[in-house]
Motif scaffolding. Sequence first.
Motif, PDB file in Angstrom:
ATOM      1  N   CYS A   1       0.811  -1.208   0.000  1.00 27.22           N
ATOM      2  CA  CYS A   1       0.000   0.000   0.000  1.00 27.22           C
ATOM      3  C   CYS A   1       0.848   1.264   0.000  1.00 27.22           C
ATOM      4  N   SER A   2       2.043   1.207   0.601  1.00 27.00           N
ATOM      5  CA  SER A   2       2.857   2.419   0.642  1.00 27.00           C
ATOM      6  C   SER A   2       3.358   2.823  -0.742  1.00 27.00           C
ATOM      7  N   ARG A   3       3.282   1.886  -1.713  1.00 24.98           N
ATOM      8  CA  ARG A   3       3.745   2.204  -3.059  1.00 24.98           C
ATOM      9  C   ARG A   3       2.590   2.560  -3.994  1.00 24.98           C
ATOM     10  N   LEU A   4       1.362   2.450  -3.497  1.00 28.39           N
ATOM     11  CA  LEU A   4       0.214   2.686  -4.347  1.00 28.39           C
ATOM     12  C   LEU A   4      -0.111   4.168  -4.485  1.00 28.39           C
ATOM     13  N   ARG A   5       0.402   4.954  -3.568  1.00 30.90           N
ATOM     14  CA  ARG A   5       0.120   6.391  -3.601  1.00 30.90           C
ATOM     15  C   ARG A   5       1.398   7.153  -3.906  1.00 30.90           C
ATOM     16  N   ALA A   6       1.258   8.435  -4.140  1.00 27.54           N
ATOM     17  CA  ALA A   6       2.425   9.258  -4.465  1.00 27.54           C
ATOM     18  C   ALA A   6       3.417   9.236  -3.306  1.00 27.54           C
ATOM     19  N   PRO A   7       4.691   9.422  -3.592  1.00 24.02           N
ATOM     20  CA  PRO A   7       5.686   9.446  -2.505  1.00 24.02           C
ATOM     21  C   PRO A   7       5.322  10.459  -1.428  1.00 24.02           C
ATOM     22  N   ARG A   8       5.574  10.084  -0.175  1.00 19.77           N
ATOM     23  CA  ARG A   8       5.212  10.932   0.951  1.00 19.77           C
ATOM     24  C   ARG A   8       6.434  11.183   1.826  1.00 19.77           C
ATOM     25  N   ARG A   9       6.431  12.303   2.498  1.00 16.70           N
ATOM     26  CA  ARG A   9       7.550  12.657   3.382  1.00 16.70           C
ATOM     27  C   ARG A   9       7.339  12.045   4.764  1.00 16.70           C
ATOM     28  N   ASN A  10       7.102  10.765   4.805  1.00 18.75           N
ATOM     29  CA  ASN A  10       6.849  10.076   6.060  1.00 18.75           C
ATOM     30  C   ASN A  10       7.969   9.102   6.368  1.00 18.75           C
ATOM     31  N   ALA A  11       7.992   8.615   7.593  1.00 14.42           N
ATOM     32  CA  ALA A  11       8.947   7.587   8.013  1.00 14.42           C
ATOM     33  C   ALA A  11       8.185   6.303   8.282  1.00 14.42           C
ATOM     34  N   LEU A  12       8.783   5.172   7.938  1.00 15.47           N
ATOM     35  CA  LEU A  12       8.210   3.863   8.220  1.00 15.47           C
ATOM     36  C   LEU A  12       9.004   3.243   9.371  1.00 15.47           C
ATOM     37  N   ILE A  13       8.414   3.226  10.548  1.00 18.89           N
ATOM     38  CA  ILE A  13       9.096   2.771  11.758  1.00 18.89           C
ATOM     39  C   ILE A  13       8.824   1.287  11.978  1.00 18.89           C
ATOM     40  N   PRO A  14       9.854   0.434  12.076  1.00 20.13           N
ATOM     41  CA  PRO A  14       9.631  -1.000  12.313  1.00 20.13           C
ATOM     42  C   PRO A  14       9.093  -1.249  13.731  1.00 20.13           C
ATOM     43  N   PHE A  15       7.978  -1.981  13.810  1.00 19.38           N
ATOM     44  CA  PHE A  15       7.376  -2.369  15.082  1.00 19.38           C
ATOM     45  C   PHE A  15       6.970  -3.835  14.986  1.00 19.38           C
ATOM     46  N   GLY A  16       7.835  -4.732  15.456  1.00 19.18           N
ATOM     47  CA  GLY A  16       7.506  -6.152  15.426  1.00 19.18           C
ATOM     48  C   GLY A  16       7.301  -6.654  14.006  1.00 19.18           C
ATOM     49  N   THR A  17       6.080  -7.170  13.726  1.00 19.29           N
ATOM     50  CA  THR A  17       5.782  -7.747  12.419  1.00 19.29           C
ATOM     51  C   THR A  17       5.249  -6.726  11.415  1.00 19.29           C
ATOM     52  N   HIS A  18       5.219  -5.459  11.799  1.00 21.69           N
ATOM     53  CA  HIS A  18       4.664  -4.453  10.897  1.00 21.69           C
ATOM     54  C   HIS A  18       5.459  -3.165  10.974  1.00 21.69           C
ATOM     55  N   LEU A  19       5.116  -2.241  10.095  1.00 23.78           N
ATOM     56  CA  LEU A  19       5.695  -0.907  10.094  1.00 23.78           C
ATOM     57  C   LEU A  19       4.623   0.087  10.505  1.00 23.78           C
ATOM     58  N   VAL A  20       5.043   1.173  11.110  1.00 24.05           N
ATOM     59  CA  VAL A  20       4.114   2.255  11.443  1.00 24.05           C
ATOM     60  C   VAL A  20       4.555   3.495  10.692  1.00 24.05           C
ATOM     61  N   GLU A  21       3.657   4.031   9.894  1.00 25.58           N
ATOM     62  CA  GLU A  21       3.978   5.219   9.100  1.00 25.58           C
ATOM     63  C   GLU A  21       3.586   6.473   9.875  1.00 25.58           C
ATOM     64  N   VAL A  22       4.516   7.399   9.991  1.00 25.95           N
ATOM     65  CA  VAL A  22       4.269   8.686  10.651  1.00 25.95           C
ATOM     66  C   VAL A  22       4.962   9.779   9.849  1.00 25.95           C
ATOM     67  N   GLY A  23       4.493  11.011  10.022  1.00 27.64           N
ATOM     68  CA  GLY A  23       5.182  12.110   9.358  1.00 27.64           C
ATOM     69  C   GLY A  23       4.253  13.193   8.873  1.00 27.64           C
ATOM     70  N   PRO A  24       4.794  14.197   8.193  1.00 26.14           N
ATOM     71  CA  PRO A  24       4.000  15.356   7.772  1.00 26.14           C
ATOM     72  C   PRO A  24       2.930  15.041   6.731  1.00 26.14           C
TER      73      PRO A  24
END
Length: 335
Positions: A46-69
């Motif tokens: 899903c992170s590649r389905l939309r336009a690039p974003r100025r967010n960070a993908l933080i590793p949390f166990g079995t998943h990533l958490v996206e945060v940012g502007p």
Amino acid sequence: MTKSPVIAAIDAGCGFTKFSKLRPGQHADIEVFPSLTDIVFHDSRCSRLRAPRRNALIPFGTHLVEVGPDIEAALGDAVYHLQAEGFAATDDYRACVAGALAFIEEPFIDMLALTVPMRERDALAPQIRDWLSRPVRTAANASVTVARVEVVPQATASAIEWLDSPELDKTQVSLVLVAGFGSLDWALYRGRDLEPLAGGTEYHGAANLLRTVDDRIGQGAPSGDGRLDAIDQALRHGKPVRASGQLHDLQLHWPWIHGRARRMLGGIAQALTDLPTPQTVWLAGGGAAYFLQAAEGLFHRQAVHVAAEPMYACVRGMCLYGKRCLMADLDALRA
């Protein structure tokens, strides 16, 4: 040549995460992003389905958490709610802190200052220090090591600028009010001492006011909290906002906002009954504009001062606090 130490300050609030890094002798810029998160599973594209974003993908166990502007672009049309009471004890809070560390772009931080609500500081400080005692993963192949952590109540961090004022003497008592998005932090100080005489947190802030205005003009439509920023900007700049197919003049809601804010601050004023009477009131936090008239009415015998940039008072105070702590450590080593 020895590299100068890095001081970082992160204020992960219920509405927005503010952060800054500082090297001695340099200017500290403050950056901000919404305290919203989006879970991205490792097998998701899903992170590649939309336009690039100025967010960070933080590793949390079995998943990533996206945060940012650009987190609102990631969330899309989802009905979402901003954070509330207890946020500083959640993984979402850690994700916002880790996201700020990713944007700071320093693999090693000598001093990190974090803020939490006054009422939660004693319970949360050991947990936060334990978490940050190990390298924090900020990407698949990147992490940040923090040498020293200071967990500071929001009111204390926001008070540092005011308590440094040459107007204060050692006997003057100051009330500090931090009108955040999700809470009202407060503390009473004497002179320049950062140890409060009393303090606490009321878990209703500017969001409480904005949501009610949104409900009134939206006639109960399930908008989540996504529109609150638009409501906020319209109120501050005197512009109408569209909801339910029509334009609404939000200026008509100011008398209600002032009355509700006065009632919200009334509990804090009542808690001061048996305490030293403050001579001054210092108002900070991103929601300061909504509580200024109420503070001036309730504390009409005191001078009410508002931070120059209320939303960033916490971060500026933490940068100064971190610098002092680090310099004290260096002085002790030289002694």
